[in-house]
Scaffold this active site. Structure first.
Site, mmCIF file in Angstrom:
data_model
loop_
_atom_site.group_PDB
_atom_site.id
_atom_site.type_symbol
_atom_site.label_atom_id
_atom_site.label_comp_id
_atom_site.label_asym_id
_atom_site.label_seq_id
_atom_site.Cartn_x
_atom_site.Cartn_y
_atom_site.Cartn_z
ATOM 1 N N ASP A 192 0.824 -1.207 0.000
ATOM 2 C CA ASP A 192 0.000 0.000 0.000
ATOM 3 C C ASP A 192 0.861 1.261 0.000
ATOM 4 O OD1 ASP A 192 -2.095 1.788 0.310
ATOM 5 O OD2 ASP A 192 -3.124 0.542 1.775
ATOM 6 N N ASP B 96 -10.167 3.671 -2.255
ATOM 7 C CA ASP B 96 -10.824 2.666 -1.424
ATOM 8 C C ASP B 96 -12.328 2.642 -1.675
ATOM 9 O OD1 ASP B 96 -8.377 2.163 -0.339
ATOM 10 O OD2 ASP B 96 -8.818 3.025 1.630
#
Length: 669
Positions: free
Chosen positions: A420, A484
């Site tokens: 990430d 997201d």
């Protein structure tokens, strides 16, 4: 009408108190004067007007969070270029809000822009006003610090008002959008009050089938591994038990447990082998061919399927919750439909020892033992890190320890790494050039290539730099194409509509990833049933299967209801996702948010999704000419589990609002 506001004068209470240099804004009907920015920043509404927030704002869609009355999406005062608006609505792109006017309104006015709380971030938003299906106002892209815009549009006689916020074309990160002082002026105080439109909730267009007692084999038809590296494959099978398994033509180095259906070992040589799998149960026998490819970088021949902890537990993940999820993968039967990964997301890390080796925190006292437990169930084990100094949750990340961490992952038995971007932004210092975006992933890819096991490498960098164009050459097996996902329609709609065109960059071993599944009990640690409506969930699952997306369940596995299980275990839909041809769907037609997505399948048929992104049921047509097929074609509805008959040239069906009809068209070879 849209007017940039370039000069404010403020009292201490932050309300605008002086006239602003604006053109005279007059209504085109009945000589009704438009509101000025000063009116909209006042504590009381203009004459005969009501604030927008007096309607039911819970019906407003947002791409992240929940729209807020008189506050930003983060709960702060609505502030545009230093001016605070005591009334208004804070939302997040993409956003939409449909208001019924009943012909009693004369004007809509608002001051709009990206809230000041987004300063320092690459936020960008657009605002659009649609009246009776006609766009009457559209702002340019607005960024933090830009002059806010005054929108004022005539509503005389109008029935419907639609307010939309777009993402500016660069993703939704920090797209905090304000409808400052939004007001609807009425013809008179006796006029009918505006009200939020409530999208009609039709029953889910889905049949939950009775489990078939006959044995069947599901999941991928092809899998790959590096010779000499550990091989693990649990044969996904259903049917009344006990089930026993056998295999013909297993490559040298592999063995099958007849009682569990788990294949383990290590290939002794490269090459491609077709293995005949057989499962026997109380109600019969089933066979299927599994192609095993031995070679370098052959993992993820089909999109990974499994579970990830983040969307349900966030940073409250624990070893116990991970073990419970692994257990439930078997007990729920989902492992029998092809789900095989159990992935820990953020919040397992606890600094480094004196030698720089990554440590686990008290929630994960023995991560190697946890990996062994997961492998013992025939499932694969995934983990999470970041190329920066800290993860998204503020835990220790991999910066300048990439090889050490890769070695640790291999020692623990890790099969999947989600990597990430997060605090690497501080390392990159805003440099989003292609070499800068690629660098941290190249470094970790090189580290993973040096360990003695195959680890699926999942890029999580939100689609920056059009990652789908270069993710594969940088070592990625999948890459996020978006920010997201959230459990709301605005987020889902924004994500799936932006996947068009990406399909040409994906295929066996490298997949576009529009983020994890948001069905069931979710909540990032504050658990609740998903806010996606049932038909939205059907659309969600249908599109992820059509797009060859990784299917990572994001819910509490210990609380799976029949509807969620039916969504996740539809083998006809999952077969599309796992199709060995590996050609994700393209959007072949689109009109007014009504789409047809289609992909060819290995057996000569086509999978087709009729997708309705509008707020009303709509008839959508799949035309054979758009699919490249001719003549009468058999059509099967995969959520109704029903053969519909043969149709010449096209097939039309009414699709629920925010829904999808998933079809298989053609006859198998």
């Amino acid at each position: 009408m849209i007017v940039p506001i370039t000069r404010f004068r403020k009292r201490r209470n932050n309300a605008i108190c002086a006239a602003i240099t604006l053109p005279a804004l007059l209504a085109s009907v009945a000589s009704v004067h438009a509101q000025t920015a000063a009116d909209l920043a006042a504590a009381t509404p203009p004459a005969h007007a009501v604030w927008l927030e007096t309607t039911d704002i819970s019906q407003m869609q947002a791409g992240w969070g929940a729209p807020a009355v008189d506050k930003t999406i983060d709960g702060h005062p609505l502030t545009l270029k230093g001016t605070v608006f005591p009334h208004g609505v804070g939302t997040h792109a993409p956003s939409s809000f449909h208001v019924l006017l009943h012909g009693g309104a004369t004007r809509f006015s608002a001051v709009v822009g990206a809230d000041d709380e987004t300063q320092g971030h690459e936020a960008s938003v657009t605002f659009q006003v649609v009246v009776d299906d006609k766009t009457v106002a559209q702002t340019p892209v607005l960024r933090p610090g830009d002059a806010p815009q005054l929108i004022s549009v005539d509503l005389t006689g109008a029935k419907d008002l639609l307010l939309k916020v777009g993402d500016g074309g660069d993703g939704i990160s920090f797209d905090h959008a304000d409808w400052g002082g939004a007001a609807i002026t009425l013809a008179s105080d006796a006029s009918p009050k505006p009200e939020a439109y409530v999208i009609p909730q039709t029953p889910p267009r889905l049949v939950i089938p009775t489990p078939d007692p006959k044995p069947a084999i599901h999941g991928p038809r092809i899998t790959g591994v590096t010779p000499g590296h550990p091989f693990l494959f649990r044969i996904p099978a259903t049917g009344d038990g006990p089930l026993t398994f056998s295999a013909k033509n297993l490559p040298a180095g592999l063995t099958l447990s007849s009682g569990t259906g788990i294949i383990t070992g290590a290939l002794t040589a490269a090459g491609t082998t077709d293995v005949t799998l057989t499962v026997r149960g109380a109600k019969g026998t089933a066979t299927r061919t599994l192609t095993i490819i031995g070679g370098d970088k052959k993992v993820a021949q089909t999109p990974p399927m499994g579970w990830n902890s983040w969307n349900v537990w966030g940073t409250s993940v624990t070893e116990e919750r991970v073990k419970a999820s692994a257990d439930q993968m078997l007990q729920s039967g989902l492992a029998g439909h092809g789900y095989g990964y159990i992935n820990i997301d953020d919040a397992w890390e606890a600094g480094r020892d004196a030698d720089g080796k990554i440590q686990t925190n008290e929630k994960f006292p023995d991560i190697k033992a946890l990996g062994d437990y997961i492998h013992g169930l025939g499932l694969r084990f995934g983990i999470y890190s970041s190329p920066g100094t800290k993860t998204c949750g503020g835990y220790t990340a991999s910066y300048q320890h990439e090889q050490q961490d890769a070695d640790s992952y291999a020692a623990w038995g890790v099969d999947y790494l989600k990597y990430d971007w997060c605090s690497y932004e501080d390392v990159a210092k805003g440099d989003h050039s292609l070499p800068s975006l690629q660098k941290p992933y190249l470094v970790m890819s090189d580290a993973l290539s040096k360990v003695n096991r195959d680890i699926v490498f999942s890029f999580c960098q939100y689609g920056m730099g059009d990652v789908w164009k270069w993710g594969a050459e940088t070592g990625g097996n999948s890459w996020r194409t978006t920010g997201d996902i959230q459990d709301n329609w605005g987020s889902l709609h924004d994500i799936y509509t932006h996947q068009a065109g990406h399909e040409v960059y994906a295929g066996p071993g490298h997949w576009n990833d529009p983020d994890m599944l948001m069905v069931g009990i979710v909540g990032f640690g504050n658990t609740h049933p998903t806010h996606l409506k049932p038909n939205e969930q059907i659309l969600h699952m249908s599109m992820w299967c059509l797009l060859s997306s990784p299917l990572l369940i994001g819910c509490d596995m210990t609380r799976l209801d029949p509807f969620t299980l039916a969504l996740l275990s539809n083998d006809e839909a999952l077969d599309i996702n796992q199709d060995p041809l590996g050609k994700p769907a393209a959007r072949v037609t689109t009109a007014d948010d009504k789409d047809v997505w289609a992909r060819p399948l290995f057996d000569g048929t086509h999978a087709v999704g009729l997708v309705n992104g509008t707020d009303e049921p709509a008839t959508i047509t799949a035309r054979w000419s758009d699919l490249g097929v001719k003549g009468k074609q058999p059509v099967r509805d995969l959520w109704l589990h029903k053969d519909l008959g043969a149709f010449a040239d096209s097939y039309s069906v009414e699709v629920p609002a925010h829904g999808c009809v998933l079809l298989k068209i053609g006859k198998s070879k």
